[in-house]
Design an enzyme around this catalytic site. Structure first.
Site, PDB file in Angstrom:
ATOM      1  N   THR A 184       4.847  85.530  54.117  1.00 34.14           N
ATOM      2  CA  THR A 184       4.629  85.735  55.553  1.00 34.14           C
ATOM      3  C   THR A 184       5.566  84.872  56.388  1.00 34.14           C
ATOM      4  OG1 THR A 184       2.296  86.055  54.984  1.00 34.14           O
ATOM      5  CG2 THR A 184       2.848  85.992  57.317  1.00 34.14           C
ATOM      6  N   ARG A 202       0.614  81.266  59.228  1.00 37.95           N
ATOM      7  CA  ARG A 202       1.597  82.268  59.634  1.00 37.95           C
ATOM      8  C   ARG A 202       0.952  83.552  60.120  1.00 37.95           C
ATOM      9  NH1 ARG A 202       1.113  78.304  56.798  1.00 37.95           N
ATOM     10  NH2 ARG A 202       0.792  79.520  54.901  1.00 37.95           N
ATOM     11  N   CYS A 219       2.265  88.377  48.599  1.00 34.43           N
ATOM     12  CA  CYS A 219       1.814  87.061  49.049  1.00 34.43           C
ATOM     13  C   CYS A 219       1.895  86.150  47.835  1.00 34.43           C
ATOM     14  CB  CYS A 219       0.382  87.139  49.581  1.00 34.43           C
ATOM     15  SG  CYS A 219      -0.348  85.525  49.970  1.00 34.43           S
ATOM     16  N   THR A 267      -0.762  89.612  53.143  1.00 41.75           N
ATOM     17  CA  THR A 267      -1.581  89.232  54.287  1.00 41.75           C
ATOM     18  C   THR A 267      -1.405  90.241  55.420  1.00 41.75           C
ATOM     19  OG1 THR A 267       0.161  87.896  55.308  1.00 41.75           O
ATOM     20  CG2 THR A 267      -1.304  86.779  53.734  1.00 41.75           C
ATOM     21  N   CYS A 304       6.413  81.328  50.437  1.00 38.50           N
ATOM     22  CA  CYS A 304       5.454  81.980  51.349  1.00 38.50           C
ATOM     23  C   CYS A 304       6.123  83.230  51.885  1.00 38.50           C
ATOM     24  CB  CYS A 304       5.065  81.061  52.499  1.00 38.50           C
ATOM     25  SG  CYS A 304       3.988  81.862  53.717  1.00 38.50           S
ATOM     26  N   LYS A 321      -6.803  80.560  47.721  1.00 39.96           N
ATOM     27  CA  LYS A 321      -6.406  79.310  48.372  1.00 39.96           C
ATOM     28  C   LYS A 321      -7.443  78.210  48.149  1.00 39.96           C
ATOM     29  CE  LYS A 321      -3.321  80.884  52.116  1.00 39.96           C
ATOM     30  NZ  LYS A 321      -2.175  80.000  51.858  1.00 39.96           N
TER      31      LYS A 321
END
Length: 233
Positions: free
Chosen positions: A86, A50, A198, A128, A84, A168
């Site tokens: 974003t 994204r 996030c 992010t 999520c 991640k």
């Protein structure tokens, strides 16, 4: 009243998806298996990044997000949630692509702050680059008089490294160390609360880690999903 079926549009990333699933289980008032909610998860890690799309360096994730949402709708989900932040940049287009409702984590977080933290006028956002550039939190929180404080550019790069290179990748301890340092910098800049902007940040930053409240949109989403499915909201 019949319980609604929750659809999770997942894979952005997979661990945040699994964490949301677990949080829903823990938030559900249940004494036996049959008391729990039916949850359909489409964990699609092939959805393009994204942030890369928002800063014009990658493919749009929207077509794959829409395809995944329609899969959930066909499978019997009554509403959809997305772990999520974003991805909520594409919320309106996604919502229009299906007949069932899609909960908006940004709006839910804004409502929670307005109700439970009325004294907060400056909130630090750890997110992010894509979320920051999209200004989805600035717009939502601005409507309730809360100013968003973001990290300086150099520290924002630290956030991206924490999210992509550590969390991640499964290195949660290293990621948390960076995130806590950034959060403390935001507090020095005047933040009266810190938002886990996030879902990877939600994996490592918890209430009690800082001198100010930690506001966790992923937990808010899980609790709202349970209430929606049970018809108590």
């Amino acid at each position: 009243m019949k319980k609604k079926v929750i659809g999770i549009l997942g894979g952005m990333g997979p661990e945040a998806t699994a964490d949301l699933f677990y949080r829903i289980i823990k938030a559900t008032p249940a004494r036996k298996d049959q008391d729990h909610l039916r949850i359909i998860i489409d964990n699609n890690p092939k959805i393009p990044d994204r942030t890369a799309a928002i800063i014009n360096k990658g493919l749009s994730p929207l077509p794959e997000m829409v395809k995944t949402a329609k899969n959930l709708e066909r499978a019997g989900a009554d509403f959809i949630i997305m772990p999520c932040v974003t991805a909520h940049h594409y919320y309106e287009e996604l919502r229009k692509s299906v007949k069932i409702s899609v909960l908006n984590m940004i709006e839910l977080t804004t409502q929670k702050i307005e109700k439970n933290f009325p004294g907060v006028k400056k909130a630090g956002l750890i997110a992010t680059v894509g979320t920051i550039k999209s200004k989805i939190y600035d717009q939502a929180l601005g409507r309730i008089g809360v100013r968003v404080i973001i990290p300086p550019e150099s520290m924002e790069q630290d956030v991206m490294k924490a999210i992509y290179n550590h969390i991640k990748a499964g290195s949660l301890i290293e990621g948390k160390h960076i995130i806590v340092n950034v959060a403390n910098q935001l507090i020095e800049m005047g933040a009266e609360a810190i938002i886990c902007g996030c879902t990877e940040v939600s994996l490592v930053l918890k209430n009690g880690d800082l001198s100010v409240p930690v506001i966790d949109p992923l937990q808010i989403l899980a609790e709202t999903a349970v209430a929606t499915a049970l018809g108590t909201v």
